[in-house]
Design a protein around this motif. Structure first.
Motif, PDB file in Angstrom:
ATOM      1  N   ALA A  21       0.826  -1.208   0.000  1.00  0.00           N
ATOM      2  CA  ALA A  21       0.000   0.000   0.000  1.00  0.00           C
ATOM      3  C   ALA A  21       0.861   1.259   0.000  1.00  0.00           C
ATOM      4  CB  ALA A  21      -0.926   0.005   1.211  1.00  0.00           C
ATOM      5  N   TYR A  22       2.119   1.142   0.416  1.00  0.00           N
ATOM      6  CA  TYR A  22       2.981   2.307   0.557  1.00  0.00           C
ATOM      7  C   TYR A  22       3.815   2.554  -0.694  1.00  0.00           C
ATOM      8  CZ  TYR A  22       1.800   2.191   5.495  1.00  0.00           C
ATOM      9  OH  TYR A  22       1.114   2.206   6.687  1.00  0.00           O
ATOM     10  N   ARG A  66       3.217  10.224  -1.097  1.00  0.00           N
ATOM     11  CA  ARG A  66       2.138   9.235  -1.187  1.00  0.00           C
ATOM     12  C   ARG A  66       1.898   8.704  -2.600  1.00  0.00           C
ATOM     13  NH1 ARG A  66      -2.704  10.363   2.922  1.00  0.00           N
ATOM     14  NH2 ARG A  66      -1.499  10.911   4.774  1.00  0.00           N
ATOM     15  N   LYS A 102      -0.125   4.771  -8.165  1.00  0.00           N
ATOM     16  CA  LYS A 102      -0.679   4.313  -6.884  1.00  0.00           C
ATOM     17  C   LYS A 102      -0.622   5.472  -5.895  1.00  0.00           C
ATOM     18  CE  LYS A 102       1.863   1.791  -4.229  1.00  0.00           C
ATOM     19  NZ  LYS A 102       2.688   0.669  -3.736  1.00  0.00           N
ATOM     20  N   LEU A 104      -1.595   6.633  -1.856  1.00  0.00           N
ATOM     21  CA  LEU A 104      -1.988   6.260  -0.491  1.00  0.00           C
ATOM     22  C   LEU A 104      -3.076   7.228  -0.007  1.00  0.00           C
ATOM     23  CD1 LEU A 104      -1.265   4.475   2.069  1.00  0.00           C
ATOM     24  CD2 LEU A 104       0.142   6.416   2.777  1.00  0.00           C
ATOM     25  N   SER A 138      -4.429   2.070  -0.344  1.00  0.00           N
ATOM     26  CA  SER A 138      -4.011   2.790  -1.540  1.00  0.00           C
ATOM     27  C   SER A 138      -4.927   2.445  -2.705  1.00  0.00           C
ATOM     28  CB  SER A 138      -2.569   2.434  -1.930  1.00  0.00           C
ATOM     29  OG  SER A 138      -1.645   3.143  -1.154  1.00  0.00           O
TER      30      SER A 138
END
Length: 341
Positions: A21-22, A66, A102, A104, A138
């Protein structure tokens, strides 16, 4: 200084296929490479297949912490034997070729109150807690590219959209769970729904970690359930090597595969500085009053003591000697009284 997702140590998506997700962090370029071999047999079609190939993922922290730009590619060279007809065929092209962003949208670890350690219990800080199930989330949006006459996707559009939700939960300091839910090749004749669930564990030697991953694929072209596992080793803060193997749950086709690879990052990250006039003094206890240091010094002089007024350290050696002497004299006096008539 502001540091949202950047870490001093590389954090790779390998050795599995799940996506964290990061992001990698602003101005960080991360290269993740692998080579694989796969053997598969199809019982109904009576075919045998051997495949070699390479995997690449190029990640870049774009604009801010992010956001991540990510390219993923899998080039596959496949030899197929049709036993019913005594024929051989070859396929060679990109089985995966996509580009996406992507972002977050939620990070539970940004709340300092939620993540305060328990100063009285090591176990409380290291055991599983239900609040740890709350994941970082994300959103991913990208596209697949089919260039030329690709034998893996005959007749498919050159560009097709892809969307995904990635979550990451830190179950304990040593266990991390990642989930990916994706809708792929949107708008084509064979759209694909997929999911990934990955559980990673760091050993006592933090340079070693292991993972177990389950993947599900649902499409009119191909559906399957896959299981893979493997290990990763950190050679340095910027370099990681890994190995994984896996298999399918069915025989149409049955699949067995192994992959080895590594990840390296080029770190051009710099922390962003916040000017003092833009900082909120109230977050640090409010503005500093005039003569605050003088007031503090006066308070210390007034309450000056040994430095251990609030702690019961027990009697000193000198005090113990006095107590023993007093006890001895008291006993002697008592004995003298007992001899008197």
């Amino acid at each position: 200084m502001v540091s949202a997702q950047y870490t001093d140590v590389i954090n790779s998506n390998r050795p599995g296929l799940s996506v964290s997700a990061y992001a990698v962090g602003k101005n960080v370029i991360q290269l993740e490479l692998g080579a694989f071999y796969e053997q598969s047999d199809h019982n109904l079609l009576n075919t045998q297949s051997d495949s070699w190939g390479s995997e690449i993922s190029l990640r870049y922290g774009l604009l801010f912490e992010r956001l991540e730009l990510n390219y993923e590619g899998t080039f596959k060279d496949q030899d197929i034997i049709y036993n019913n007809f005594d024929l051989e065929a070859k396929r060679r092209d990109f089985e995966r070729n996509r580009l996406g962003l992507k972002f977050l949208v939620y990070d539970p670890f940004k709340n300092p109150e939620r993540n305060k350690p328990n100063l009285y219990s090591w176990r409380a800080n290291n055991k599983f807690q239900f609040k740890n199930l709350l994941p970082a989330i994300s959103l991913y949006a990208g596209a697949n590219f089919v260039l030329g006459d690709n034998p893996y996707y005959p007749g498919e559009a050159t560009i097709s959209p892809r969307a995904m939700i990635a979550t990451q939960s830190r179950l304990t300091p040593r266990f991390v769970m990642i989930t990916n839910t994706s809708y792929d090749r949107i708008g084509t004749e064979f759209p694909e729904l997929g999911y990934l669930i990955s559980l990673s564990h760091a050993f006592r030697n933090p340079k070693w970690s292991a993972f177990l991953e389950h993947q599900g694929i649902q499409s009119d072209r191909y559906s399957d359930l896959l299981l893979r596992g493997g290990v990763a080793h950190l050679l340095s803060e910027r370099l990681q090597v890994d190995m994984n193997l896996g298999a399918s749950f069915k025989n149409t086709p049955s699949r067995v595969f192994v992959s080895v690879g590594g990840s390296y990052r080029f770190d051009f990250h710099t922390d962003s500085l916040i000017p003092i006039e833009d900082q909120n003094a109230d977050e640090n206890g409010g503005a500093i009053e005039k003569n605050a240091m003088e007031k503090e010094k006066k308070k210390k002089r007034k309450n000056k003591g040994s430095g251990a007024e609030d702690i019961d350290l027990g009697p000193s050696k000198k005090q113990l000697r006095k107590l023993k002497k007093a006890e001895k004299n008291k006993k002697k006096t008592k004995d003298d009284d007992d001899w008197e008539f």
